[in-house]
Design a protein around this motif. Structure first.
Motif, short mmCIF file in Angstrom:
data_model
loop_
_atom_site.label_atom_id
_atom_site.label_comp_id
_atom_site.label_asym_id
_atom_site.label_seq_id
_atom_site.Cartn_x
_atom_site.Cartn_y
_atom_site.Cartn_z
N ALA A 1 0.81 -1.22 0.00
CA ALA A 1 0.00 0.00 0.00
C ALA A 1 0.85 1.27 0.00
CB ALA A 1 -0.93 -0.01 1.21
N TYR A 2 1.97 1.25 0.74
CA TYR A 2 2.74 2.47 0.95
C TYR A 2 3.93 2.63 0.01
CZ TYR A 2 0.20 3.12 5.36
OH TYR A 2 -0.77 3.31 6.30
N ARG A 3 4.39 1.55 -0.59
CA ARG A 3 5.61 1.63 -1.39
C ARG A 3 5.54 2.70 -2.51
NH1 ARG A 3 8.06 -3.91 -2.87
NH2 ARG A 3 5.92 -4.23 -3.59
N LYS B 1 -1.77 14.28 -5.57
CA LYS B 1 -3.18 14.23 -5.92
C LYS B 1 -3.40 14.64 -7.37
CE LYS B 1 -7.71 15.89 -4.35
NZ LYS B 1 -8.42 16.71 -3.33
N ALA B 2 -2.71 15.69 -7.79
CA ALA B 2 -2.87 16.18 -9.16
C ALA B 2 -2.28 15.23 -10.20
CB ALA B 2 -2.22 17.56 -9.30
N ASN B 3 -1.30 14.42 -9.78
CA ASN B 3 -0.62 13.53 -10.72
C ASN B 3 -0.96 12.06 -10.49
OD1 ASN B 3 1.55 15.28 -12.32
ND2 ASN B 3 1.48 16.04 -10.22
N ALA B 4 -2.04 11.80 -9.77
CA ALA B 4 -2.45 10.42 -9.51
C ALA B 4 -2.83 9.74 -10.82
CB ALA B 4 -3.63 10.39 -8.54
N VAL B 5 -2.45 8.47 -10.93
CA VAL B 5 -2.77 7.70 -12.13
C VAL B 5 -4.25 7.34 -12.12
CG1 VAL B 5 -2.30 5.58 -13.41
CG2 VAL B 5 -0.44 6.75 -12.21
N PRO B 6 -5.01 7.72 -13.15
CA PRO B 6 -6.45 7.38 -13.18
C PRO B 6 -6.64 5.87 -13.23
CG PRO B 6 -5.90 9.06 -14.83
CD PRO B 6 -4.60 8.50 -14.33
N ARG B 7 -7.52 5.38 -12.35
CA ARG B 7 -7.85 3.96 -12.33
C ARG B 7 -9.36 3.79 -12.38
NH1 ARG B 7 -3.12 1.47 -11.22
NH2 ARG B 7 -1.56 2.60 -9.99
N ARG B 8 -9.77 2.51 -12.43
CA ARG B 8 -11.21 2.25 -12.52
C ARG B 8 -11.96 2.82 -11.33
NH1 ARG B 8 -12.58 -2.68 -11.84
NH2 ARG B 8 -10.60 -3.44 -11.08
N ASN B 9 -11.35 2.78 -10.17
CA ASN B 9 -12.01 3.27 -8.95
C ASN B 9 -11.46 4.62 -8.51
OD1 ASN B 9 -9.51 2.36 -8.25
ND2 ASN B 9 -10.17 1.31 -6.38
N SER B 10 -10.91 5.39 -9.44
CA SER B 10 -10.30 6.67 -9.09
C SER B 10 -11.33 7.63 -8.51
CB SER B 10 -9.64 7.27 -10.34
OG SER B 10 -9.09 8.53 -10.06
N ARG B 11 -10.90 8.43 -7.52
CA ARG B 11 -11.78 9.42 -6.89
C ARG B 11 -11.15 10.80 -6.98
NH1 ARG B 11 -14.97 6.59 -3.25
NH2 ARG B 11 -16.36 8.40 -3.31
N GLY B 12 -10.59 11.13 -8.16
CA GLY B 12 -10.00 12.44 -8.35
C GLY B 12 -8.73 12.65 -7.54
N GLY B 13 -8.01 11.58 -7.26
CA GLY B 13 -6.77 11.70 -6.52
C GLY B 13 -6.95 11.75 -5.01
N HIS B 14 -8.21 11.68 -4.54
CA HIS B 14 -8.46 11.77 -3.09
C HIS B 14 -7.81 10.61 -2.35
CE1 HIS B 14 -10.82 13.03 0.47
NE2 HIS B 14 -10.84 11.73 0.75
N ASN B 15 -7.94 9.40 -2.89
CA ASN B 15 -7.35 8.24 -2.22
C ASN B 15 -5.83 8.32 -2.21
OD1 ASN B 15 -9.87 7.15 -1.75
ND2 ASN B 15 -9.84 5.84 -3.56
N ALA B 16 -5.24 8.83 -3.30
CA ALA B 16 -3.79 8.97 -3.36
C ALA B 16 -3.30 9.94 -2.29
CB ALA B 16 -3.36 9.44 -4.75
N SER C 1 -0.89 8.80 5.08
CA SER C 1 -0.74 7.59 5.90
C SER C 1 0.68 7.04 5.80
CB SER C 1 -1.75 6.53 5.47
OG SER C 1 -3.08 6.95 5.69
N ALA C 2 1.23 7.05 4.59
CA ALA C 2 2.59 6.53 4.40
C ALA C 2 3.61 7.39 5.14
CB ALA C 2 2.92 6.49 2.91
N LEU C 3 3.44 8.70 5.12
CA LEU C 3 4.36 9.60 5.83
C LEU C 3 4.19 9.46 7.34
CD1 LEU C 3 4.18 12.82 3.61
CD2 LEU C 3 6.08 11.21 3.83
N ARG C 4 2.97 9.28 7.80
CA ARG C 4 2.75 9.09 9.23
C ARG C 4 3.44 7.82 9.71
NH1 ARG C 4 -3.59 10.63 10.58
NH2 ARG C 4 -3.42 12.88 10.19
N CYS C 5 3.35 6.77 8.92
CA CYS C 5 4.02 5.52 9.27
C CYS C 5 5.52 5.75 9.37
CB CYS C 5 3.70 4.45 8.23
SG CYS C 5 4.57 2.89 8.47
N LEU C 6 6.06 6.45 8.40
CA LEU C 6 7.50 6.70 8.35
C LEU C 6 7.96 7.51 9.56
CD1 LEU C 6 9.59 5.92 6.11
CD2 LEU C 6 9.40 8.28 5.32
N HIS C 7 7.25 8.61 9.84
CA HIS C 7 7.67 9.48 10.93
C HIS C 7 7.42 8.84 12.29
CE1 HIS C 7 7.82 12.66 7.81
NE2 HIS C 7 8.70 13.20 8.62
#
Length: 365
Positions: A73-75, A106-121, A127-133
């Protein structure tokens, strides 16, 4: 008469030592306050703290310690962070700079079938940064108060567009999977596995031959959050899984689902399956139907026919941190017998663990 010159003024008395020191202390406190520090921060700061690593140095350290699901998920987001900030130290970016990176991703998220305008990205990056920090805090590299990712809100989660599929639509999907592609037998088994167990994709991929209990018609599912649960399955499905493992030479402690040549499947099999189904059924492609919709369909049926407690257990939800249920679920937890009864009603097949009323409800299909 000559006037005598005035006597020179006496020199000013030196300031009292105590007052001078107090003025210096007051000035120092003002400087500390302007820096967002207090005297306690100075005394609490360890003198032997290791140097704060850069993102390029620390990402591999954390990546080597997380679960496969978390890494998957985070890689992509850690990779993007290293691309942008690889040479920067973990404590350098400010919350505003993190927000700028979030906007960029968000602006450069790859469009997918379930894309939500980059919101999920955007949410996944935070979440990935929180895990790291947080790992850096745990390792004593930075203080909790210096964790910039914690100061950036994820934003409101958008409601899911998933819904339960009706019987006719589900039958269409199964028909395409079982009659097209290079291995329809494998694809039909995959869909039946998800329909009966409502497991996540990772749970099916992690299934091993040693996780099968043919006598009691159970499979041991290992899913996200390092959760384990025994899930009832129909006699037909458990027999199919045993036969599949034997014919495709799956080792006892290796992945069960495999190609005809014995190689284990990966997530790419799922991706290709839904692309193929979408070509045959345009509504699948348009709505972004995925394996998780199958889970949603099964759990909706179970909840409507057997109630929330059984659906809660059927889904493999826990009563711990992150569970969306209330504390009441602790007292109304469903038993394995009740889950088996729901499975029996769903498939129309008897189950050895189902109670005497198992199978009394109408089958889902």
């Amino acid at each position: 008469m000559t006037t005598a010159p005035a006597a020179p003024a006496a020199p000013a008395a030196p300031a009292a030592p105590a007052a001078s020191r107090q003025a210096a202390v007051d000035a120092a406190l003002l400087v500390l306050k302007s820096m967002g520090l207090s005297p306690d921060d100075l005394t609490a700061a360890p003198s032997n703290r290791p140097p704060v690593p850069t993102f390029a140095e620390y990402v591999p350290v954390v990546a080597a310690t997380v679960t496969p699901g978390t890494l998957r998920a985070y890689r992509p987001y850690w990779r993007r962070t290293v691309e942008q900030w690889g040479g920067r130290h973990l404590d350098e970016p400010t919350p505003s700079q993190i927000k700028q990176l979030v906007a960029y991703v968000k602006a450069n998220a790859v469009p997918r079938r379930n894309s939500r305008g980059g919101h999920n990205a955007a949410e996944n990056l935070i979440s990935a940064l929180r895990c790291l920090h947080q790992r850096a805090v745990d390792d004593g590299l930075i203080d909790e108060k210096d964790n910039p990712a914690r100061k950036v809100a994820k934003g409101r989660r958008l409601p899911s567009t998933r819904r339960a599929l009706d019987d006719a639509r589900l039958a269409e999907i199964n028909q395409v999977a079982a009659t097209t592609g290079d291995d329809p037998e494998l694809d039909a088994l995959i869909l039946r596995m998800h329909t009966e167990t409502a497991c996540r994709r990772g749970g099916a991929l992690a299934l091993r031959p040693q996780d099968l209990d043919p006598e009691q018609c159970l499979v041991l599912l290992r899913e996200k959050g390092e959760t384990f649960r025994w899930q009832p399955v129909s006699p037909t499905l458990v027999a199919g899984l045993v036969q599949h493992a034997e014919e495709r030479r799956a080792p006892s402690n290796g992945r069960l689902l495999r190609y005809r040549d014995g190689h284990q499947i990966t997530e790419r099999r799922y991706d290709g399956l839904w692309v193929r189904i979408g070509r045959e059924l345009p509504w699948v492609r348009t709505q972004g139907i995925s394996t998780h919709w199958i889970r949603h369909t099964t759990l909706t049926w179970v909840e409507r026919n057997f109630g929330y407690a059984v659906a809660h257990a059927y889904a493999g939800h826990t009563d711990g941190k992150g569970d969306t249920g209330s504390a009441t679920t602790t007292y109304v937890r469903a038993t394995l017998t009740e889950v088996a009864a729901a499975l029996s009603a769903l498939t129309g097949e008897p189950h050895p663990l189902a109670g005497p009323e198992g199978g009394q409800h109408d089958s889902a299909g």
